[in-house]
Each structure stands twice: as structure tokens, then as C-alpha cells.
Design an enzyme around this catalytic site. Sequence first.
Site, short mmCIF file in Angstrom:
data_model
loop_
_atom_site.label_atom_id
_atom_site.label_comp_id
_atom_site.label_asym_id
_atom_site.label_seq_id
_atom_site.Cartn_x
_atom_site.Cartn_y
_atom_site.Cartn_z
N GLU A 36 6.40 8.39 6.06
CA GLU A 36 7.57 7.70 6.62
C GLU A 36 8.85 8.07 5.86
O GLU A 36 9.90 8.26 6.48
CB GLU A 36 7.36 6.18 6.59
CG GLU A 36 6.45 5.65 7.69
CD GLU A 36 4.98 5.93 7.43
OE1 GLU A 36 4.18 5.80 8.37
OE2 GLU A 36 4.63 6.28 6.27
N HIS B 166 -0.22 -5.40 8.13
CA HIS B 166 0.25 -4.90 9.42
C HIS B 166 0.93 -5.99 10.25
O HIS B 166 1.14 -5.81 11.45
CB HIS B 166 -0.93 -4.35 10.24
CG HIS B 166 -1.65 -3.22 9.59
ND1 HIS B 166 -2.49 -3.40 8.52
CD2 HIS B 166 -1.66 -1.90 9.86
CE1 HIS B 166 -3.00 -2.23 8.15
NE2 HIS B 166 -2.50 -1.30 8.95
#
Length: 343
Positions: A73, A142
Site C-alpha cells: 500500500e 479488517h
Amino acid sequence: LQQRRGLRLSAPAAIQVTVRDALNQALDEELERDERVFLLGEEVAQYDGAYKISRGLWKKYGDKRIIDTPISEMGFAGIAVGAAMAGLRPVCEFMTFNFSMQAIDQVINSAAKTCYMSAGAIPVPVVFRGPNGASAGVAAQHSQCFAAWYGHCPGLKVVSPWSSEDAKGLLKASIRDDNPVVMLENELLYGVPFEMSEQAQSKEFLIPIGKAKIERQGTHVTLVAHSRPVGHCMEAAAVLSKEGVECEVINLRTIRPIDIETVEASVVKTNHLVSVEGGWPQFGVGAEISARIMEGPAFNYLDAPAVRVTGADVPMPYAKILEDNCIPQVKDIIFAVKKTLNI
């Protein structure tokens, strides 16, 4: 001719479109409209996207416009920011916004601050998008909602769609905006169909960033939410309506800049306020709304303290029964409304 004869022609009917297809449609239209637009992220190309948001786009636009990235990322968010500074209009997909913490330096220090620090000389027209908040059974790493995190930072615009029209109109507006935009979607909404009006089916359909929408008119209490909890508020309002309580439901759509004027006008009318969000309570979106209402003219119209309905103040458990107790449910909203109305 039929209109001249006094016959009423029916407008093309609204259609049912899932949030997934609305996002796909928005990307397709903007890629076609502007060759500077490109999409990058993990599995967005040959695999058609982890959530199939980019389905069919790689085959249509090729490797230069739809780019698969390594699992890094920090790397691909940095590429997106640099490309935006150089004049392109990247759309950067995070597989979940929880993983955007790997790239928080790029999003905040590079994207959000550069236009300010360059005195407006370097715009950064990048969109960071992907699923945000809790899904189902994916546990703490998450399930975090980043609305308050990114909404805290000047230099960013932050949008959070609920319906298919929200998703399409806000994504298109975000791609065309010259500022960095964080678009917080919800994985559990991707497969949900919503009615899409004829207007929203247009290639030029945009939803202005920074403007909330009143989804349901009411007179007794104002419910303010964004993303998936808007649907919970609508369900709660339907239940409460049968008991004689009419809720006004406001879909924020945008977290930053927040449309406090629409909330204020509603509170002046209803005299009660309940905010609903999936994120944690401390320093959350509801906390900001409560503070802004208290500091502004609508405070004098409140007949009771504002009430917040939020996620539980714990890392998200994996077990379903615990997860359900950590996420605001319809019954929690109904309880909060009755509490603030003292019924």
C-alpha cells in the site's frame, strides 16, 4: 404529438442497480471521458477486482489504465500521489481501508498537505477508495471505520456513500475534483440493489461533495448517519412510524466538509438529535456533530441532549454474536430515539 393531444407520457422507469454495479459504471464512464484517469490497486485488473468493482475494465482499457500492483500500500499509494502531482487523475483502491494505515504517510503528508504547502501550485487530484468499517466475520484488523480519522485532516475531502446513486454520483465527483478525496465504501453494501433514477443513469450525473441528503422527512427526531447505518435508520424510522414517532433521516454522504447546515435546519424542526455510526465513540463523527450543534444556533432548539449510537469501544471480535453486539443495530437506534424523546 401525443403530448399535444393531451396524453401523458410516462418517464423512463427507475431501475434497480447494486452499489457494486454503480461504482463500476462510474469508473467506466470516467475512464472513457478522461484519458488521464486510471485505476490501480491489488487485483483490480486481470482478476476484475477483489470485490468485482472493476469487472471488465481491464479488458476494455488495458494495462496502462487498469494496473495490478504488488501487495504494498505504501508503494502504490505513493505512485498514485506522484501521478496526481504530475497531472494524471489516479483512482487508488485499497482492498480494505484498514490496510490504508500502511500508506497513511502518503495519504496525509503527501496528498492532503501538498496543495496547502505549495500555496495552491500543486493540486493532487487522487481518489483513495475501497471498503471501510466492519464487514462480516473478519475480526478487528479488517473492521475499523476511518471516517473520523480521515475526516480529522484538512486538505482531504472524505465521502461515505450509502445507496447506488450515492456511490455513482460521489465517485464521479471525486474523480473530477482537484483535491485528494477519500471514498469510504462498505463491503456489505456492494451487493445491495437500490433504485436508480433516470437522472442518475446519465453520464453527467454528479453528487456535490459536501451536501447531505434528507432520505425521509419527519417531525419528532433527527437521525443522522452515513454509509450502511443510513439503512438501519430508515428501518428504525419505519418501525417507529407505526408507533406515531416520525423520524427525519439525514444521509450525510460527505464527512469532510460536513454539511452541518442541513443537520441544524432539521434539529430546529424536530428539537431532538440522534447520530448513528459504525465507528468507535471517542472523537467520532457523532461527537463532531454533537459539538457543532451545541456550538451553533440549533442548540437553543434542542429539547433533550443529543444521543450518539456508535460501535462498541473495543476491537472488533470475530464471533458473530459478539460482532452483532459491537455494531449498531436497528433496535439500538429505536432505543436511543425513545430515550431522547423520553417515551
